[in-house]
Enzyme design. Sequence first.
Site, PDB file in Angstrom:
ATOM      1  N   ASP A 132       7.279  -6.784 -10.939  1.00 49.53           N
ATOM      2  CA  ASP A 132       6.916  -5.807 -11.972  1.00 49.53           C
ATOM      3  C   ASP A 132       7.691  -6.063 -13.263  1.00 49.53           C
ATOM      4  OD1 ASP A 132       4.902  -4.027 -11.337  1.00 49.53           O
ATOM      5  OD2 ASP A 132       6.200  -2.774 -10.093  1.00 49.53           O
ATOM      6  N   LYS A 175      -4.436  -2.988  -5.826  1.00 47.15           N
ATOM      7  CA  LYS A 175      -3.519  -4.135  -5.885  1.00 47.15           C
ATOM      8  C   LYS A 175      -3.668  -4.982  -4.628  1.00 47.15           C
ATOM      9  CE  LYS A 175      -0.395  -1.740  -8.999  1.00 47.15           C
ATOM     10  NZ  LYS A 175       0.762  -0.893  -9.180  1.00 47.15           N
ATOM     11  N   GLN A 192       5.541   1.390  -5.648  1.00 46.47           N
ATOM     12  CA  GLN A 192       4.636   2.153  -6.498  1.00 46.47           C
ATOM     13  C   GLN A 192       5.339   3.392  -7.064  1.00 46.47           C
ATOM     14  OE1 GLN A 192       1.439   1.257  -7.450  1.00 46.47           O
ATOM     15  NE2 GLN A 192       1.613   2.993  -8.830  1.00 46.47           N
TER      16      GLN A 192
END
Length: 295
Positions: A120, A53, A97
């Site tokens: 997200d 990422k 994460q």
Amino acid sequence: MSAEIIDGKQIAADIREELKTEVAALKERGIVPGLGVILVGEDPASKSYVSAKEKACEAIGIFSDDNRLPADTTQGQLLERVEQMNKDPKINGILVQLPLPKHIDEAAVLMAIDPDKDVDGFHPMNVGKMMVGEDTFLPCTPHGVLQMLMRSGVETSGAHVVVVGRSNIVGKPVANMLLQKKEGANATVTLCHTRTKDLSVHTKQADIIIAASGWPNTVTADMVKAGAVVIDVGVNRVEDPSRERGYRLVGDVDFDAVKEVASKITPVPGGVGPMTITMLLFNTVDSAKRANGVD
Ligand code: NAP
């Protein structure tokens, strides 16, 4: 005739090129999109996702603020770091994460992220907005699926889409997004799961199948109508002694057989996978634009 392959790598590369141009234009106005990344612990898979990422951010000019916290970080310490990022104007998106270590309540952490920085798309506020069709951050994997359909010329309007899997990160949101009264959606959606009585009764009627079950061969050729489009979200490891690492990645669809029946199909790897990080970049750029009042 063998199905046309929907090339996720190419579609993702096209979107990243578009984003790179947008980021360059924002920079000329003094705006640098920023992604705050938090990784707690040493899980090797999580480490490699986070590195991927961060590299992807760098490649298109997004600033990434890398926070690697030890496995014994307390929930309070993590919430404090999230709160600092919520207040930091250089950070437009916050990514924690998952999975988090067991002593931390994941839901509490996701709830603590400012919904305006929830790139997200997991915050219940944004999930609710998505559900009622308001503009919001869309969750990355389902959004990637919609982009793949749109960009490979698959008509979803009026199509019967069968989604296999009802998780909060893939199945439910992709089903919801496809039934919205919007361009790239307007589908008739059937959502299947492990209590569905006969999965194949549904899949055989589908114009588009989206497989997100987490098991290899959940969708086999006899379950697919000739000419259907098949999107395979699954990523599963199966043993393969011929590979140096001892395994290979497969999806939830029996690719070799289904490609002889379908009209279009995504491979694994190289299908939906590359789209997920790309849509995270998309959301981060989108967030920077919103924060700075750029259309
Ligand atoms: P999950 O949380 O395990 O959910 C799987 C869903 O599939 C559940 O709703 C389950 O039903 C349903 N299911 C399982 N077996 C089934 C069967 N035989 N028939 C019908 N339904 C079945 O998985 P997930 O997080 O949604 O992920 C799904 C797959 O996508 C996994 O392979 C994952 O690795 C992959 N994935 C890929 C990406 C990417 O970027 N490419 C991103 C996220 C996930 P119940 O609810 O009844 O248990």
